[in-house]
Design an enzyme around this catalytic site. Structure first.
Site, mmCIF file in Angstrom:
data_model
loop_
_atom_site.group_PDB
_atom_site.id
_atom_site.type_symbol
_atom_site.label_atom_id
_atom_site.label_comp_id
_atom_site.label_asym_id
_atom_site.label_seq_id
_atom_site.Cartn_x
_atom_site.Cartn_y
_atom_site.Cartn_z
ATOM 1 N N ASN A 298 1.212 -0.823 -0.144
ATOM 2 C CA ASN A 298 0.114 0.047 -0.221
ATOM 3 C C ASN A 298 0.372 1.204 0.264
ATOM 4 O O ASN A 298 1.703 1.062 0.969
ATOM 5 C CB ASN A 298 -0.620 0.345 1.572
ATOM 6 C CG ASN A 298 -2.020 -0.690 1.303
ATOM 7 O OD1 ASN A 298 -2.498 -1.528 0.332
ATOM 8 N ND2 ASN A 298 -2.349 -1.888 2.324
ATOM 9 N N THR B 219 2.142 -10.010 20.271
ATOM 10 C CA THR B 219 3.241 -7.824 20.867
ATOM 11 C C THR B 219 1.985 -7.259 21.536
ATOM 12 O O THR B 219 0.966 -7.673 21.622
ATOM 13 C CB THR B 219 3.556 -8.081 20.020
ATOM 14 O OG1 THR B 219 2.074 -7.317 18.935
ATOM 15 C CG2 THR B 219 4.584 -8.096 18.479
ATOM 16 N N LEU B 220 2.616 -6.999 22.706
ATOM 17 C CA LEU B 220 2.341 -6.297 23.405
ATOM 18 C C LEU B 220 2.249 -4.467 23.780
ATOM 19 O O LEU B 220 2.539 -3.902 24.256
ATOM 20 C CB LEU B 220 2.654 -6.815 25.554
ATOM 21 C CG LEU B 220 2.221 -7.954 25.384
ATOM 22 C CD1 LEU B 220 2.642 -9.203 26.453
ATOM 23 C CD2 LEU B 220 1.211 -8.861 25.668
ATOM 24 N N ALA C 44 4.318 0.642 12.214
ATOM 25 C CA ALA C 44 4.756 -0.471 11.788
ATOM 26 C C ALA C 44 5.887 -1.200 12.638
ATOM 27 O O ALA C 44 6.202 -2.064 12.491
ATOM 28 C CB ALA C 44 5.553 -0.083 9.974
ATOM 29 N N ALA C 45 5.495 -1.268 13.639
ATOM 30 C CA ALA C 45 5.566 -1.238 14.714
ATOM 31 C C ALA C 45 5.716 -3.691 14.723
ATOM 32 O O ALA C 45 5.954 -3.495 14.729
ATOM 33 C CB ALA C 45 6.012 -1.152 15.825
ATOM 34 N N GLY C 46 4.759 -3.374 14.913
ATOM 35 C CA GLY C 46 4.150 -5.356 14.329
ATOM 36 C C GLY C 46 4.795 -5.665 13.389
ATOM 37 O O GLY C 46 5.077 -6.582 13.670
ATOM 38 N N ASP C 47 4.406 -5.193 12.448
ATOM 39 C CA ASP C 47 5.522 -5.560 11.194
ATOM 40 C C ASP C 47 6.854 -5.863 11.286
ATOM 41 O O ASP C 47 7.281 -6.817 10.699
ATOM 42 C CB ASP C 47 4.739 -4.617 9.754
ATOM 43 C CG ASP C 47 3.502 -4.875 9.423
ATOM 44 O OD1 ASP C 47 3.098 -5.532 9.462
ATOM 45 O OD2 ASP C 47 3.150 -3.274 9.173
#
Length: 308
Positions: free
Chosen positions: A11, A221-222, A250-253
């Site tokens: 995207n 993820t926390l 984009a932390a999780g990615d």
């Protein structure tokens, strides 16, 4: 080094800063929008390449200015982009991202060409699945393609990672039992398991339910609390370093891709989680999606500083 294949979305992100998120019926003033390469699949692929992983991506773009810009940016990360398709009949996918002063975000995704990342497209790139060792999926392409890809990857003996974002109401048991690592955040695991609150106890209970449905490992993820791994060996929590977050887009990615890069290099689960925590702790100190991703040198330097 083992090979990683990321199957998912690409995207163009339009990022708008604001003091606080609007509620229903409210108008708030935003700052000038910026256009930043994104998409959960592309973010994870870009991270894998930036961290030195042996990675390739499958996904679809529109044959337009956004698509060309995204493809060029992906190539800069060093990943194999050969399988990415550019299509005349679809516009490139877009995400509109609202970021408040605390760095938290709300996201609206417009699928565009990501709709074309379907079962037939994956079948036409079966050789790339065959050549991989780890296959990562998210939920921004058609669900039937995700489910087909998981089944095909497992049939070929690959390690399957599913990042259930955005989270569906549920996932079929026959799919869950084929997932080696399910990687939701605290909100996504609550939605997947029908819990009513995001406490650590509720998250742990939900993870154990998913374990009972056949998932090998649930890695939650926390945010600022790090990550929790639940598997047959028990429950393990891994704290992360404290930083001043600017943008969590984009932390999780970043975490997901860094974790799999670690596994591909022979790290244990614990080592790969600590590596991923470090990478994502750097990403949240910067604005944007792919523009926030650290290099391998940056991550290694933080780890060296912490282990002195």
């Amino acid at each position: 080094m083992k090979k990683i294949l990321i199957i998912g979305s690409l995207n163009m992100d339009m990022v708008i800063g604001m003091k606080h998120m609007p509620v229903v019926g409210e108008t708030v003033l935003g700052e000038n929008p910026s256009y930043i390469p994104g998409g959960k699949g592309a973010n994870q692929a870009y991270t894998a390449g930036s961290l030195g992983g042996n990675a390739a991506m499958l996904g679809c773009l529109g044959k337009d200015s956004h698509g060309r810009a995204l493809l060029e940016n992906m190539k800069k990360s060093g990943i194999d982009c050969f399988g990415i398709s550019m299509l005349e009949e679809y516009p490139t996918g877009m995400a509109v991202i609202y970021v408040n002063e605390e760095g938290n975000n709300s996201i609206v995704v417009i699928a565009g060409a990501n709709k074309a990342c379907d079962v037939e497209y994956l079948k036409s790139h079966d050789e790339m699945i065959r050549e991989s060792d780890y296959v990562i999926f998210q939920m921004e392409i058609p669900c039937e393609a995700v489910f087909y890809g998981i089944e095909r990857a497992k049939e070929l003996g690959k390690t399957v990672i599913l990042n259930p974002a955005p989270a569906p109401e549920n996932l079929p048991d026959e799919i869950l039992e084929k997932v080696d690592y399910l990687t939701p955040n605290e909100t996504e695991i609550v939605k997947l398991t029908g819990k009513t609150e995001e406490t650590l106890e509720s998250i742990q209970a939900g993870a154990k339910e998913l374990l009972g449905k056949g998932v090998k490992n649930i890695l939650v993820t926390l945010g600022s609390q790090g990550a929790m791994l639940v598997n047959e060996e028990g429950v393990h929590q891994y704290p992360t370093r404290k930083v001043d977050a600017v943008d969590t887009t984009a932390a999780g990615d970043c975490f997901n891709a860094a974790f799999v890069v670690g596994l591909s290099e022979g790290m244990s689960n614990a080592q790969a989680i600590r590596f991923a925590n470090t990478a994502s702790s750097i990403a949240v100190t910067r604005k944007g999606a792919q523009s926030s991703i650290p290099t391998r040198e940056e991550v290694d330097e933080v780890i060296r500083m912490e282990t002195r």
